[in-house]
Design an enzyme around this catalytic site. Sequence first.
Site, PDB file in Angstrom:
ATOM      1  CB  ILE A  98      -0.981  -0.018   1.199  1.00 60.69           C
ATOM      2  CG1 ILE A  98      -1.895  -1.237   1.104  1.00 60.69           C
ATOM      3  CG2 ILE A  98      -1.804   1.274   1.249  1.00 60.69           C
ATOM      4  CD1 ILE A  98      -2.775  -1.487   2.331  1.00 60.69           C
ATOM      5  NE  ARG A 147       8.887  -4.235   9.596  1.00 62.81           N
ATOM      6  CZ  ARG A 147       7.976  -5.193   9.582  1.00 62.81           C
ATOM      7  NH1 ARG A 147       7.860  -5.986  10.612  1.00 62.81           N
ATOM      8  NH2 ARG A 147       7.176  -5.381   8.558  1.00 62.81           N
ATOM      9  NE  ARG A 180      -5.585  -3.252  11.838  1.00 61.68           N
ATOM     10  CZ  ARG A 180      -6.093  -3.328  10.606  1.00 61.68           C
ATOM     11  NH1 ARG A 180      -6.337  -2.229   9.928  1.00 61.68           N
ATOM     12  NH2 ARG A 180      -6.375  -4.490  10.061  1.00 61.68           N
ATOM     13  CG  HIS A 195     -11.105   0.627  10.038  1.00 65.14           C
ATOM     14  ND1 HIS A 195     -10.452   0.035  11.089  1.00 65.14           N
ATOM     15  CD2 HIS A 195     -10.526   0.114   8.907  1.00 65.14           C
ATOM     16  CE1 HIS A 195      -9.543  -0.820  10.625  1.00 65.14           C
ATOM     17  NE2 HIS A 195      -9.565  -0.784   9.295  1.00 65.14           N
ATOM     18  CB  ILE A 196     -14.507   3.499   5.076  1.00 68.04           C
ATOM     19  CG1 ILE A 196     -14.054   4.982   5.109  1.00 68.04           C
ATOM     20  CG2 ILE A 196     -15.720   3.293   5.961  1.00 68.04           C
ATOM     21  CD1 ILE A 196     -15.050   5.949   4.474  1.00 68.04           C
ATOM     22  N   GLY A 197     -11.037   2.318   4.747  1.00 69.78           N
ATOM     23  CA  GLY A 197      -9.953   2.338   3.764  1.00 69.78           C
ATOM     24  C   GLY A 197     -10.175   1.402   2.581  1.00 69.78           C
ATOM     25  CD  GLU A 232     -10.594   1.193  14.328  1.00 73.59           C
ATOM     26  OE1 GLU A 232      -9.834   2.126  14.040  1.00 73.59           O
ATOM     27  OE2 GLU A 232     -10.973   0.333  13.516  1.00 73.59           O
TER      28      GLU A 232
HETATM   29  C1  DGY Z   1      -7.590  -4.348   6.558  1.00 71.22           C
HETATM   30  O1  DGY Z   1      -7.818  -5.042   5.587  1.00 71.22           O
HETATM   31  O2  DGY Z   1      -6.637  -4.552   7.322  1.00 71.22           O
HETATM   32  C2  DGY Z   1      -8.532  -3.238   6.805  1.00 71.22           C
HETATM   33  O3  DGY Z   1      -8.048  -2.334   7.729  1.00 71.22           O
HETATM   34  C3  DGY Z   1      -9.878  -3.779   7.247  1.00 71.22           C
HETATM   35  O4  DGY Z   1      -9.767  -4.221   8.563  1.00 71.22           O
END
Ligand code: DGY
Length: 330
Positions: free
Chosen positions: A162, A182, A243, A290-292, A272
């Site tokens: 990502i 890292r 997170r 939390h809608i990524g 959350e």
């Molecule tokens: C993930 O896929 O880790 C998203 O945050 C959904 O929890």
Amino acid sequence: MNSSNTRPKILVARRIFPEGIERLEAICDIDYVDQIEPLTKVELAQRLIGKDGALVTGSERIDADTIKDAKALKIISNIAVGFNNFDVEALNQRGIIGTNTPDVLTDTTADMGFALLMAISRRLSEAERWLRDGQWHHWEMGRMLGVDIHHSTLGIMGMGRIGQAIAKRGLAFGMNVIYYNRKPLSKDLEQACQATYVDKETLLKNADHVMLVMPYSADSHHFIGAKELAMMKSTATLVNIARGGIVDDNALVEALQRNQIFGAGLDVYEGEPKLHPGLLDLPNVVLAPHIGSATEKTRYSMMNLAIDNLLAGLAGQKPKTMINPEIWGK
Ligand code: DGY
């Protein structure tokens, strides 16, 4: 399908799309928790007893206690790429396969990171609230001044799939991309992202926009706290699509209250779905629940990959995206 040649018994721990249940029903006996509220830890442990497999989401904590009495369990499939809800060591000790859903959500989640970056930089939530409030009467030279995204420096913390997808979006905006990870990427990957590896402090001091995309673990707990926020430019933004817990939300609220940084775009929070109450009062933060990965296409892909993994594991085949491949064949 399983050793006794009967249909495997599975737990589906949260509501999923009906097509997913149809796929599973063709092969398995399902104990379906058809609700959006997560089970309590005790309920989850109870419902896992006698199951061969389980489909869970990032909200179900899977540890030694939850699987203790689930003696038949072979596989737990997470509908999420992040698997900080799994105690992998506890799974390994029992020889239970864990799987997650990488790749299928990479671009969608990178888009969300960019959406938050753009929204906070250009004060979109604040501007819309002001407009809806009926406060717009005149064009004004100094109204809602933001910070530029194009040709600024983007600092990415966590350069996995990502992070790299975000870097590529940054390039399209003419951004100078620096990253901390890292370990540095291979030269080829660095080249593809045109990104420069720097240490954490250099990134915090130089980035105009800091984007957090690293996994959550004991090592990354409060990776961004008061000390780190103090290193950032007063014109910088912070985006967290990784997170909750990676950012110390108390320290962030204090920094935002003092305008120590320009603003923050957040999709994830400590504890959350509860939020630090201070966040709700601040103008300089854009908040998402939390809608990524939440596009229809991607959520279906995540569900289907998680089901593919579960069915493979139940059939004795290696699932496509195992989080503990080290136990395979043991
Ligand atoms: C993930 O896929 O880790 C998203 O945050 C959904 O929890």
